[in-house]
Design an enzyme around this catalytic site. Structure first.
Site, PDB file in Angstrom:
ATOM      1  N   SER A 102      -7.914   4.383   8.480  1.00 49.38           N
ATOM      2  CA  SER A 102      -8.372   4.539   7.030  1.00 49.38           C
ATOM      3  C   SER A 102      -7.697   3.313   6.130  1.00 49.38           C
ATOM      4  CB  SER A 102      -8.333   5.727   6.517  1.00 49.38           C
ATOM      5  OG  SER A 102      -8.812   5.892   5.004  1.00 49.38           O
ATOM      6  N   LYS A 156      -9.329  -0.526   5.319  1.00 51.78           N
ATOM      7  CA  LYS A 156      -9.684  -0.838   3.730  1.00 51.78           C
ATOM      8  C   LYS A 156      -8.862  -2.202   3.315  1.00 51.78           C
ATOM      9  CE  LYS A 156      -8.706   3.098   2.215  1.00 51.78           C
ATOM     10  NZ  LYS A 156      -8.489   4.394   1.600  1.00 51.78           N
ATOM     11  N   ARG A 172     -13.749  13.980   5.413  1.00 54.28           N
ATOM     12  CA  ARG A 172     -12.240  14.888   5.744  1.00 54.28           C
ATOM     13  C   ARG A 172     -11.524  15.694   4.697  1.00 54.28           C
ATOM     14  NH1 ARG A 172      -9.333   9.558   7.151  1.00 54.28           N
ATOM     15  NH2 ARG A 172      -7.438  11.274   7.277  1.00 54.28           N
ATOM     16  N   HIS A 176       0.825  -1.372   0.049  1.00 58.61           N
ATOM     17  CA  HIS A 176       0.139  -0.054   0.013  1.00 58.61           C
ATOM     18  C   HIS A 176       0.996   1.136  -0.006  1.00 58.61           C
ATOM     19  CE1 HIS A 176      -3.532   2.587   0.907  1.00 58.61           C
ATOM     20  NE2 HIS A 176      -2.402   3.381   1.509  1.00 58.61           N
ATOM     21  N   ASP A 218     -15.407   3.987   5.960  1.00 62.88           N
ATOM     22  CA  ASP A 218     -14.154   5.153   5.526  1.00 62.88           C
ATOM     23  C   ASP A 218     -14.614   6.096   4.336  1.00 62.88           C
ATOM     24  OD1 ASP A 218     -11.342   5.329   5.707  1.00 62.88           O
ATOM     25  OD2 ASP A 218     -11.383   4.695   3.887  1.00 62.88           O
TER      26      ASP A 218
END
Lengths: 435, 435
Positions: free
Chosen positions: A183, A187, A168, A82, A161
């Site tokens: 977050s 995910k 946000r 990620h 989320d």
């Protein structure tokens, strides 16, 4: 229980209980908690932070309040990567096939680009025929057959989320370690991945502008994954200037294929090796980073990584002739060279501004759902440390769409390049590894 | 200019410019700025505060972004009173006629109750026929004829404040000095009043729980009014226990009339004299508080204040027979005495809890637009400092409506009364005056 009392409690610096967090997040997912309470709590968290326990409860509550993808029928130890988001970041296109060619399954779910950073799915979709929407069974079958696949987000994963992030983003409450960590990890967990190598970007083009903040996020995420029963490592990498020399979509695909052919830019190749070697270790295919890097180098040199990419294209409907013929990709109808206006060295190249310029050419979206121009983008002829003379090409704009705002893009790119007479010191891409 | 950048700037502790504040507030009034950005900015202000200049710009921006009532055709120097809200606070009903009887015009615009505090308009509406909705011309004519009038909010005054307050109320962002001060002062300025005596409540039943915080709000509001070209004084008064012995609507009207007959409770009378004497000084009818108090005492003793109240009722359609016959008010069909369960002294009587109990009986609203039971309320037979024996009546519940939640109200009132063997020290109502 009332949402306003939960907001007040956090505002006053107290820790929220598991029950309070679950109540709020279920309300976010169901729509019962209104937007204005989500932004108020996010801002309160921005100032008052969250404990490790709160973050963990938040993460798990988000996972529970939505669909979950079960990847347990994948053979081996699947490992995901990620990135916290960068400009010119085509790493996923390279890393999936590269790591899979070394025997570690990579079942990747990716997003589309929004803001100044591009999205892996947008890049892949510039390859004619490439299909990012597979059903779960087909996806798992593909992973078990060829060990790699990249799909766009499917199902109603982590809807809380999604809703929170959208709010946000427009309320200046993105930049909080707890919220970012929860977050990202929620995910990943919802998508069935709990073995993860994080690429935490730091610098002008990243959410985290300073190394201490990036380090904090990296440690927080690694701890959070461990608490959730997974295994992860974080690599902190520089995102002051874009990664590689291509920013856009089709042009980034070409650069990714070039890297898989073992002739990619050094910074991009090095980052892929750094991330990939950690994935190999977590996936049980190497003991040390040295051993892992050696394996990966071989896979680049002997063509296995490229072959894996070809297999993935083939399985997902992409035209494999792209590997030898880049002209099958959408071609830009316009090109414009941006020239140096003074002599010196490029001392900085602001990734954020390059990303913005690329978007202005049509490579990115202003709003969710906007179309993008897959041929639009920027080739960076000069990067940090390069010597330039007046009249040298700094970079080249490419686009096809009439709505490209060339004037604004030119302003951004002029602001992005810092040229001075002082030769800068080279900065490495990979800064450190957090386990 | 973008709202999100304004939120970020405040979040980061920087001061907003006049232009930024105007941009945001105009967006609040027009609806272009969404709720979630209003709550996010409010929470950022909660943590980062506002400078005097920012508060002033906020106040003026709110005034400008709506209708303004022009009271300049009122003869004399009209002076208004504003209370930050308390339980049993029927001061406006007394103070308007009292001060007007001494020659100072009082053109009061009031609100309905919400939360644990009652509203002046709700109380007045328990008088048969009383009309709170007058058009501007009729209102000004009335003030010029009899010097006093109380109407409910008219026109689209300070719509940005209305919208912000509704959101702040459910996002735990009410308790901030800058936002409270700007909210109060903007409403007063929009309603055409810039000579104001503030009654800043402090204690368990008030927004401001401690004297330093109340003092801070008082000084902030007085400075803000001065900056806007007006004149104001703030009286800090205690709101630990309710004011007077009646909490509700019709029963508060009776207590107000009793006070105008110069036989009201000492605490209520004293507060009216303290506030009224400041109003007389600002209104140019007295030089010193001693002189002003003397004038007001006379107006209570000689019946002029009561006569003024009668005139106001008459002009606004209210049944003036109420002055001599309280039974024309809606009568409670149920009464319940709450008895002392132990001997001792009442050492504290929590105003907030009494207010909640009264609302549970039907005297207040849970939501805007809810109906109220004008006969519902609580008579407080015992207050702080009173000696009680087991079986003594502490207070009496009154109500007519079947939806009154007697059980919950009883729980609240039991929590409200603190009885112990230690005789408490008397606490004055008026704590200090801030000029």
């Amino acid at each position: 229980m009332r949402a306003v009392d939960i907001i007040r409690k956090k505002r006053d610096g107290l820790s929220l209980t598991k029950q309070e967090i679950e109540f709020f997040i279920q309300g976010v997912a169901s729509g019962e908690v209104p937007d204005y309470q989500i932004s108020a709590l996010s801002m309160a968290i921005y100032f008052q932070h969250m404990t490790e326990d709160e973050m963990f409860h938040l993460t798990m509550a988000v996972v529970e309040a939505g669909d979950k993808l079960d990847l347990s029928s994948i053979k081996g130890i699947p490992v995901d990567k990620h990135s916290t988001g960068g400009v010119g970041d085509k790493v996923s296109l390279i890393l999936g096939p590269l790591v899979a060619s070394a025997g570690v399954p990579v079942a990747k779910m990716s997003g589309r680009g929004l803001g100044h950073t591009g999205g892996t799915i947008d890049k892949l979709e510039s390859i004619p025929g490439f299909q990012c929407e597979l059903d779960k069974e087909t996806f798992i079958e593909q992973i078990n057959d060829i060990k790699v696949g990249i799909i766009s987000q499917t199902g109603n994963l982590a809807p809380a989320d999604k809703r929170m992030y959208a709010i946000r983003d427009v309320t200046a409450t993105v930049e909080n370690t707890a919220l970012i960590a929860a977050s990202v990890v929620s995910k990943k967990l919802a998508a069935g991945n709990r073995n993860i190598v994080f690429d935490v970007k730091v610098g002008k083009g990243a959410f985290m502008k300073t190394e201490p903040r990036a380090l904090d996020l990296a440690e927080t995420m690694v701890d959070l994954v461990a608490k959730a029963g997974g295994k992860s490592v974080a690599v902190i990498s520089q995102m002051n200037q874009p990664l590689g020399r291509e920013v856009g979509n089709a042009n980034e695909v070409i650069e990714a294929i070039e890297t898989l052919k073992n002739r990619g830019p050094v910074d991009l190749t090095n980052l892929c090796l750094a991330l990939g070697s950690q994935m190999l270790i977590i996936g049980g295919k190497a003991e040390t980073t040295e051993e892992a890097r050696k394996i990966l180098r071989e896979k680049l040199e002997d063509g296995s990584a490229l072959e894996k990419f070809k297999q993935m294209l083939d399985r997902q409907g992409g035209d494999i002739s792209v590997i030898d013929d880049y002209t099958i990709l959408k071609q830009p109808t316009n090109r414009l060279d941006i020239m140096a206006e003074k002599d010196g060295w490029v001392t900085a190249l602001d990734a954020m501004k390059v990303g913005r310029a690329s978007n202005l050419l049509g490579a990115g979206r202003k709003r969710k759902g906007d179309d993008i121009d897959h041929a639009a983008g920027i080739h960076l002829a000069k990067k940090e440390g390069d010597k330039v003379e007046i009249g040298d090409v700094l970079c080249t704009f490419m686009w096809t769409n009439e709505i490209a705002d060339i004037e604004a893009a030119t302003d951004r790119i002029r602001e992005a390049y810092y040229v001075s007479m002082e030769q800068p010191q080279a900065r490495p891409v990979v800064l450190r590894v957090v386990e």
